[in-house]
Motif scaffolding. Structure first.
Motif, PDB file in Angstrom:
ATOM      1  N   THR A  41      -3.922  -0.426  -8.967  1.00  0.00           N
ATOM      2  CA  THR A  41      -3.821   0.485  -7.833  1.00  0.00           C
ATOM      3  C   THR A  41      -5.054   1.381  -7.812  1.00  0.00           C
ATOM      4  O   THR A  41      -6.068   1.084  -8.441  1.00  0.00           O
ATOM      5  N   LYS A  90       0.845  -1.184   0.000  1.00  0.00           N
ATOM      6  CA  LYS A  90       0.000   0.000   0.000  1.00  0.00           C
ATOM      7  C   LYS A  90       0.882   1.235   0.000  1.00  0.00           C
ATOM      8  O   LYS A  90       2.063   1.183   0.391  1.00  0.00           O
ATOM      9  N   VAL A 105      -1.529  -1.574  -3.878  1.00  0.00           N
ATOM     10  CA  VAL A 105      -0.735  -1.828  -5.084  1.00  0.00           C
ATOM     11  C   VAL A 105      -0.592  -3.328  -5.256  1.00  0.00           C
ATOM     12  O   VAL A 105      -0.241  -4.052  -4.317  1.00  0.00           O
ATOM     13  N   ILE A 165       5.183   4.205  -7.573  1.00  0.00           N
ATOM     14  CA  ILE A 165       4.650   3.459  -8.717  1.00  0.00           C
ATOM     15  C   ILE A 165       5.340   3.896  -9.995  1.00  0.00           C
ATOM     16  O   ILE A 165       5.853   3.068 -10.764  1.00  0.00           O
TER      17      ILE A 165
END
Length: 386
Positions: free
Chosen positions: A322, A72, A343, A364
């Motif tokens: 996500t 996360k 994620v 990300i």
């Protein structure tokens, strides 16, 4: 480079409050937790990738051997809106939130806008996109006045009947509005066409169009294109990034059509491509409308079709799923909620495991940039996938 990265944003699918959620009135918000624990949707494919194995997840579904990397992220940028979340995912953080207009737009702007378009306006207040049609749609058709409203996001939304007023005419007026709002630093102007004959059957169409300010710094998408690669944008991604760093756009609306368009984009995309999809319906159709049952059913539908996307992945392709913020349908009001995002990385021979704590959505973008072997994004630390 014989690989692709597929990035899927499940719009508003947050996974619990951020440490500063109380500053936004969101302490205790948990989009996924409240949906799953209330509606119990069947999500076997997301769970298989490790969704319930994420540290701190408040819902059941843990599996013994997850098939993905899972974790996360917290948002560093100020705010909890679509633009800010997507920009941070792509490597651009904002120290100051975009302005919002809880009391409607300044009267001097409304007067200038009305003068420029040659007609009056209705509304000028924060509102649900469906409720305001019930309230003002019939008057709009009768008078030709434009419905102007906003939300918790930094947006100016203009609604007009697609047939009685005209779609292209609405787009033209939104382009003009976008120029006029520049001094106010508003993130987006959104054209909101609708159809129907009366309040009982007014429906927003999928011909929505966003006019957005460009990111102030180069994003992951810009860097991908500069490096000679491609970015295939599905849904509203192109609008969010002001069509910068986009090589091909697939217009689509509705979960079913967004899945179809994503599959088509993955199939069409050449090597060295990022396919980037936003599934807006979780947010617009269920989160903002506080429809917890509908949200759960929508998640279940997406999960049921996820194997159609993963079946298209080649050995070196990377898939990431996500979110961009929360929108807890059990919450009060109709605003987004300030939450962490899940994620889920899979494919490309990654090592299946819990990811180390990730400190910003920008991790990300940095991870994708590293995987695609392009220039690093401005912020973020790549995840240890292998």
């Amino acid at each position: 480079m014989n690989k692709k990265a597929i990035v899927i944003v499940l719009d508003s699918v947050g996974i619990g409050e951020l440490p500063d959620a109380a500053n936004y009135g969101d302490k205790g918000a948990d989009t996924l937790g409240h949906i799953i624990n209330t509606c119990h949707p069947k999500l076997p494919h997301l769970m298989e990738l490790g969704l319930a194995n994420i540290d701190g997840a408040s819902f059941p579904g843990r599996v013994d051997a997850p098939k993905g990397c899972f974790g996360k992220l917290r948002e560093v940028s100020a705010g909890k809106d679509t633009t800010t979340g997507h920009w941070e995912i792509a490597g651009v953080q904002l120290a100051q939130a975009f302005p919002t207009f809880p009391n409607g737009f300044p009267q001097d702007f409304i007067e200038r806008f009305e003068k420029a378009v040659g007609r009056g306006t209705l509304g000028n207040k924060p509102a649900s996109g469906t409720a305001i049609l019930d309230e003002l749609g019939e008057e709009h058709i009768r008078t030709g006045k434009l419905i102007v409203y906003t939300s918790a996001d930094s947006v100016l939304q203009i609604a007009a009947h697609e047939e009685a007023f005209g779609l292209e005419r609405l787009y033209d007026l939104c382009k003009l509005a976008f120029k006029l709002v520049q001094p106010y630093n508003i993130a987006r102007v959104i054209a909101r066409p609708f159809v129907g004959t009366c309040a009982a059957d007014f429906t927003r169409t999928t011909n929505r169009h966003d006019y957005a300010v460009p990111a102030p710094q180069p994003t992951l998408l810009d860097k991908m294109v500069v490096a000679g690669g491609s970015v295939y944008a599905v849904g509203k991604i192109a609008d969010i990034f002001a069509h910068r760093g986009i090589t091909k756009h697939y217009a689509a609306g509705g979960l079913d059509k967004l899945v179809d368009a994503t599959k088509q984009a993955v199939a069409d995309a050449p090597d060295n491509t990022i396919v980037f999809t936003n599934f807006v319906d979780f947010d617009s159709s269920y989160g903002h409308r506080r429809d917890i049952q509908g949200y759960g059913e929508a998640l279940e539908y997406f999960d049921s079709r996820l194997p159609e996307i993963t079946a298209l992945l080649r050995p070196d392709d990377l898939l990431l799923m996500t979110a961009d913020h929360g929108n807890d349908p059990s919450w009060s009001g109709t605003d987004h909620t300030r939450e962490k995002i899940p994620v889920l990385f899979s494919g490309a021979g990654i090592e299946c495991k819990q990811l180390k704590p990730m400190q910003t959505f920008a991790d990300i973008g940095q991870t994708i940039a590293d995987y695609m072997k392009i220039e690093p994004t401005l912020t973020g630390i790549k995840a240890d996938l292998f």
